[in-house]
Design an enzyme around this catalytic site. Sequence first.
Site, PDB file in Angstrom:
ATOM      1  CB  THR A 214      -0.933   0.038   1.225  1.00 52.18           C
ATOM      2  OG1 THR A 214      -0.144   0.020   2.420  1.00 52.18           O
ATOM      3  CG2 THR A 214      -1.899  -1.130   1.223  1.00 52.18           C
ATOM      4  CG  ASN A 216       0.769   4.100   4.460  1.00 48.57           C
ATOM      5  OD1 ASN A 216      -0.047   3.890   5.353  1.00 48.57           O
ATOM      6  ND2 ASN A 216       1.483   3.125   3.912  1.00 48.57           N
ATOM      7  CD  GLU A 264      -2.868   0.899   5.327  1.00 51.10           C
ATOM      8  OE1 GLU A 264      -1.736   0.522   4.966  1.00 51.10           O
ATOM      9  OE2 GLU A 264      -3.358   0.603   6.425  1.00 51.10           O
TER      10      GLU A 264
END
Length: 316
Positions: A214, A216, A264
């Site tokens: 992911t 962020n 995220e």
Amino acid sequence: MFLLSDTSDISACRSRVATIGFFDGVHRGHRYLIEQVREVAAVRGLASSVVTFPIHPRKVMKPDYRPDLLTTRDEKVALLAETGIDCCIMLDFTQEVARLSARQFMAILKERYRIAALVIGYDHRFGHNRSEGFDDYVHYGKELGMEVLLARVYSYMRGGRESGAEGTVSSSAIRRLLLAGNVSEAAEYLGYDFFLNGTVVSGYQVGRKIGFPTANLHLNDPDKLVPADGVYAVRVSIGGTEYGGMLSIGYRPTFNNGANRSIEVHIFDFDADIYQQPMRISFVRFMRPELKFDTVEALVARIRRDEKEIRAVLSC
């Protein structure tokens, strides 16, 4: 020059038709009002303009107030430019401005910004006590040599029926929708998908360990509203290219993340180092609330299901 401020030299500019407001979100109702300003300006051969403020007026009066902005200053200016208005006047709202009467404020609009005609929204009031209304503004306008016009009421057709007339589409109503996770209906009122702008920062790297890396997001403005916790179908813009993705907002309860709320996004079909790069996330649909799973395996299984469902949503 589209953006004018208190320090801009506008003495040589032609006279303007204007409307005034904070215009948070630049939603459909705002754009309907701005279109009327453009119509009046075209008939009178004047420039069209919007007078707005860089900081929410209530925050000037109460510094600890958090406005939950639909748009930051720069986002608002960009959206206003898309309306076709000739210029945006960014007027610094200060304690001194807040103490002005409606007539004193209108005099500044006339003398400093060359506003010859002012289009007033159906519910807009200004001046230090906000006790005066449209008839008073018309009276002051005649004294100052400024035409004051009442805007037509906006009504929005949704789902084949009229959703209501004045006040139905408002920034406060859109905030309520977003804080409830209803990004789809908020987009209908905004006229575009709600979005967040920010910079990609380092996270906990848990997503990469479970096969779903992911990015962020750190917001550009801490006063920007963040929708309700949960999982969303989103579109992600990086370096001028758009990707599909699934976004999670919340506290990562499966990993006991504590009080650290994160934003995220797992970007589909993407694998590049984008740390410290700007990123925009546009919300398409709320998929589910944030959940706590008993095991990491159960979480991964649900993420796989989320991905399948979100890819189907984004392919529509």
